[in-house]
Design an enzyme around this catalytic site. Structure first.
Site, PDB file in Angstrom:
ATOM      1  N   ASP A  44     -24.687  48.511  -5.331  1.00  0.00           N
ATOM      2  CA  ASP A  44     -25.484  48.687  -6.318  1.00  0.00           C
ATOM      3  C   ASP A  44     -24.956  49.138  -7.574  1.00  0.00           C
ATOM      4  O   ASP A  44     -25.259  48.283  -8.526  1.00  0.00           O
ATOM      5  CB  ASP A  44     -26.704  49.751  -5.992  1.00  0.00           C
ATOM      6  CG  ASP A  44     -27.504  49.304  -4.628  1.00  0.00           C
ATOM      7  OD1 ASP A  44     -27.463  47.953  -4.533  1.00  0.00           O
ATOM      8  OD2 ASP A  44     -28.203  50.069  -4.011  1.00  0.00           O
ATOM      9  N   LYS A 120      -8.857  27.726   7.620  1.00  0.00           N
ATOM     10  CA  LYS A 120      -9.875  27.878   6.436  1.00  0.00           C
ATOM     11  C   LYS A 120      -9.070  28.859   5.395  1.00  0.00           C
ATOM     12  O   LYS A 120      -8.954  30.099   5.679  1.00  0.00           O
ATOM     13  CB  LYS A 120     -11.184  28.246   7.066  1.00  0.00           C
ATOM     14  CG  LYS A 120     -12.106  28.374   5.937  1.00  0.00           C
ATOM     15  CD  LYS A 120     -13.529  28.572   6.567  1.00  0.00           C
ATOM     16  CE  LYS A 120     -14.675  28.591   5.494  1.00  0.00           C
ATOM     17  NZ  LYS A 120     -14.539  29.806   4.672  1.00  0.00           N
ATOM     18  N   CYS A 433      14.557  63.752   2.707  1.00  0.00           N
ATOM     19  CA  CYS A 433      15.059  65.487   2.510  1.00  0.00           C
ATOM     20  C   CYS A 433      16.679  65.540   2.470  1.00  0.00           C
ATOM     21  O   CYS A 433      17.148  64.868   2.938  1.00  0.00           O
ATOM     22  CB  CYS A 433      14.638  65.915   4.004  1.00  0.00           C
ATOM     23  SG  CYS A 433      15.127  67.631   4.081  1.00  0.00           S
TER      24      CYS A 433
HETATM   25 ZN   LIG Z   1      13.483  68.713   5.377  1.00  0.00          ZN
END
Ligand SMILES: [Zn+2]
Length: 685
Positions: A44, A120, A433
């Site tokens: 909408d 398709k 890390c």
């Molecule tokens: Zn770590």
């Protein structure tokens, strides 16, 4: 809440064309199989935005607009098609295909001799008009009767040459779309231009095709699927009666791209079994394609069959579209989780409002890295398009900027490693890390030694790191092989703490199987699941011997999770072997009694009861953690649960018990104080 209903803000013509495409796709999906790509509110909001834009720009109204009204006098879709561009009827599955073919053959009064089966394509149908071999006009499908002139795109569409090999006057029909690479490129260009991206390749192609004066050019791709000769030449007369497959060969011979160059090329077969086999091949190839397909088109190949079958009011009777499940839908981006992998790579993962895609429910999707999030301009709370086909890992394609409400928030980016808290090496696009592989080792040993697992007192994180650094351990099983001398050799390690630590290791070896299993950190098995597994199987040997099927007998493990558990158990096999060699307990106390007869189980004080603990425990239960309380409940035959429902048999409510107690009261569930409960389970404490 504002007084006027919320609507999408549409800034320009490209955005308008894209918004119309999104709305058209949503309602088409809704009317074909009832699964819209947008929820009602979003739809909408989008349509209100489209209406507002059209009110301000009546000259740009598209014939396909869902507002369904063409502004007075506005010149739209003014190029009539020589032959209407009809859509195809759909079938969903083999059974419907068979009954469609049967009714076609009844009409023909004879079996269909040759079927053409082709992919398709998921793009936009266009008609390319060539005069004496030269491309002179490009017209969109529009409403099928008349379309819009988009000839300004001539020269930017790969596969659609300006000139054919032969000087013929012909109308080629086909699909305009973006390949994955073209889509990525278009998103980059738009991002650089106005900081937004396209929602998906299809709406990007629609937006691009439609817009005339854009400061950047995005490449499109064309695949032809039909030809209508328009002149009275000898060549045209010959083409007219050719089977579809030979027309396509001719098209491709003119230098026009067809799917013949792709893994989903059209084929010619003679039986419905062969049709179905090719349908399955195309469906299986879908995930690997560089472009989107949404089904398979099955046609009578012979011109005579086509002529005899004719047309219904809305579609040819000699062709049908076999629909494939959606591979792309729009859903909400609820959160982004950051995880450090086994190699130290820190990767974000999108948490989505669950959505069904290609046969399974998708809740998580890949987001590659922080740079990728920035490039796509994603925000929390965004509506996003998510793609998944076959075994492909679901991925977030892009935000649907048209559906923003203003409540979206930036995605939090971690400043430290989410696993160990150390620094992040962000010099590469893939963050890592700084501890690399060791990061996960620290985290997993810390987890294994935790209070709810092996409960090894005095083993702090920096001690774990120290042990890893000097190479005394590589995993938590190695802890049980540490010698007194090794521990004493560590910096800041005295005799007393060494002996305390050795004693803690010794105690940990006697932990019940449920805790030992939990310490392994098998994906999807936290504390309560580990208890259920341990109680179900009784010994580590039995767990390791279990097939995925056998593991599914454990409550809460479904067909998706079971193979993951089996695979992870194989991965941690060396770790388990080491634990066994160290003399760690591998059985669950009290389980035999449970397994012998149902009678003995029902003797337990909490047999068959679902128990919820809330608030602060007191008296003899005061020192127990929530996990230890849950263990106690299960030892006494009950089932620990975290939420109160009509199925809850007992709520243990201590001081400061809040909403769970209130809910239990309203449901009439029995409530006990910690002291009353302690009495009930006294023999298990
Ligand atoms: Zn770590």
């Amino acid at each position: 809440m504002s007084e006027t209903p919320p609507m999408t803000m549409i800034p320009d013509e490209t955005a308008y064309a894209e918004a119309v495409q999104l709305a058209v796709d949503a309602s088409a999906a809704y009317y074909s199989d009832g699964t819209s790509t947008l929820d009602d509110d979003s739809y909408d909001r989008l349509v209100r935005g489209i209406e507002a834009y059209e009110a301000d720009h009546p000259e740009q109204v598209l014939p396909t607009s869902p507002t369904g009204k063409v502004a007075g006098g506005a010149v739209v879709g003014d190029v009539p098609h020589t032959v209407p561009m009809l859509s195809l009827d759909n079938v969903f599955g083999a059974e419907q295909l068979v009954s469609w073919a049967a009714s076609l053959e009844r009409r023909l009064g004879r079996p269909v001799e040759a079927w053409s089966v082709e992919a398709k394509l998921d793009g936009l149908a266009v008609s390319a008009r060539y005069r004496r071999g030269r491309l002179v006009q490009l017209v969109t499908r529009g409403d099928g009767v008349a379309g819009e002139d988009v000839s300004h795109n001539i020269g930017t569409i790969v596969g659609l040459p300006d000139r054919l090999a032969e000087p013929v006057t012909v109308e080629l029909r086909g699909e305009v779309m973006m390949t994955a690479a073209q889509f990525a490129d278009a998103c980059d260009k738009r991002q650089a231009h106005d900081g937004t991206t396209f929602a998906n390749p299809r709406s990007a192609a629609a937006g691009t095709l439609r817009t005339k004066d854009r400061p950047y050019v995005c490449e499109l791709t064309f695949f032809g699927y039909g030809a209508l000769p328009m002149d009275e030449s000898e060549l045209a007369a010959r083409l007219r009666d050719l089977p579809h497959s030979q027309i396509m060969e001719w098209v491709s011979g003119q230098g026009v791209q067809t799917t013949a160059v792709t893994p989903v090329a059209g084929v010619l077969v003679s039986t419905l079994e062969e049709v179905q086999a090719r349908v399955e091949e195309i469906a299986a190839a879908r995930a690997e394609l560089e472009f989107g397909i949404d089904g398979i088109v099955i046609k009578c190949d012979l011109a005579a069959d086509q002529a005899l079958a004719g047309f219904s009011s809305r579609a040819p009777r000699w062709a049908v579209a076999y629909k494939l499940p959606a591979t792309e839908k729009i859903t909400k981006l609820l959160a982004v989780e950051w995880n450090t992998g086994r190699t130290g790579i820190i990767a974000p993962r999108a948490v989505l409002e669950p959505v069904e895609l290609d046969g399974s429910v998708v809740t998580y999707a890949t987001l590659h890295n922080a740079a990728d999030i920035a490039r796509r301009g994603l925000m929390l709370g965004d509506s996003v398009t998510v793609y998944k086909a076959g075994d492909v890992i679901p991925r977030v394609e892009a935000p649907v900027v048209h559906l923003r409400t203003g409540d979206e928030r930036p995605i939090p980016i971690p400043e430290v490693c989410p696993s160990c808290g150390d620094a992040i090496d962000s010099s590469q696009e893939r963050w890592r890390c700084v501890r690399g592989r060791a990061c996960r080792a620290i985290a997993s040993i810390e987890y294994a030694a935790g209070r709810d697992q092996l409960d090894i007192e005095g083993l702090a994180v920096n001690r774990i790191k120290q042990l890893l650094d000097v190479g005394f351990i590589t995993d938590f099983a190695d802890l049980f092989f540490l010698t007194r001398d090794q521990l004493l050799s560590l910096e800041r390690m005295g005799e007393t703490s060494t002996d305390n630590l050795l004693a803690a290791f010794e105690r940990a070896k006697g932990q019940p199987l449920s805790r030992v299993f939990c310490a392994l950190g098998v994906r999807g098995t936290g504390r309560s699941m580990s208890r259920r597994i341990a109680r179900h199987f009784g010994t580590m040997d039995a767990i390791r011997a279990a097939t995925a099927e056998a593991i599914q007998e454990v409550e809460g493990i479904g067909p998706e999770k079971a193979p993951v558990v089996v695979a992870e158990l194989i991965e941690v096999a060396p770790l388990i072997d080491k634990l066994i060699a160290a003399g760690v307990n591998m059985t669950e106390p009290g389980v035999e009694a449970r397994d012998v007869t149902a009678d003995e189980v029902s003797d337990l004080p909490l047999a068959g009861m679902s128990v919820v603990v809330t608030g602060a425990m007191s008296g003899s239960l005061e020192a127990l953690s929530r996990n230890e309380m849950n263990e106690l409940i299960e030892r006494a035959g009950g089932k620990a649960s975290s939420s109160v429902s009509a199925k809850t048999a007992l709520v243990v409510a201590g001081e400061k018990a809040g909403s769970k107690r209130t809910k239990a009261e309203s449901l009439g569930v029995r409530i006990a104080t910690p002291e009353e409960f302690a009495e009930l389970v006294a023999s298990f404490l």
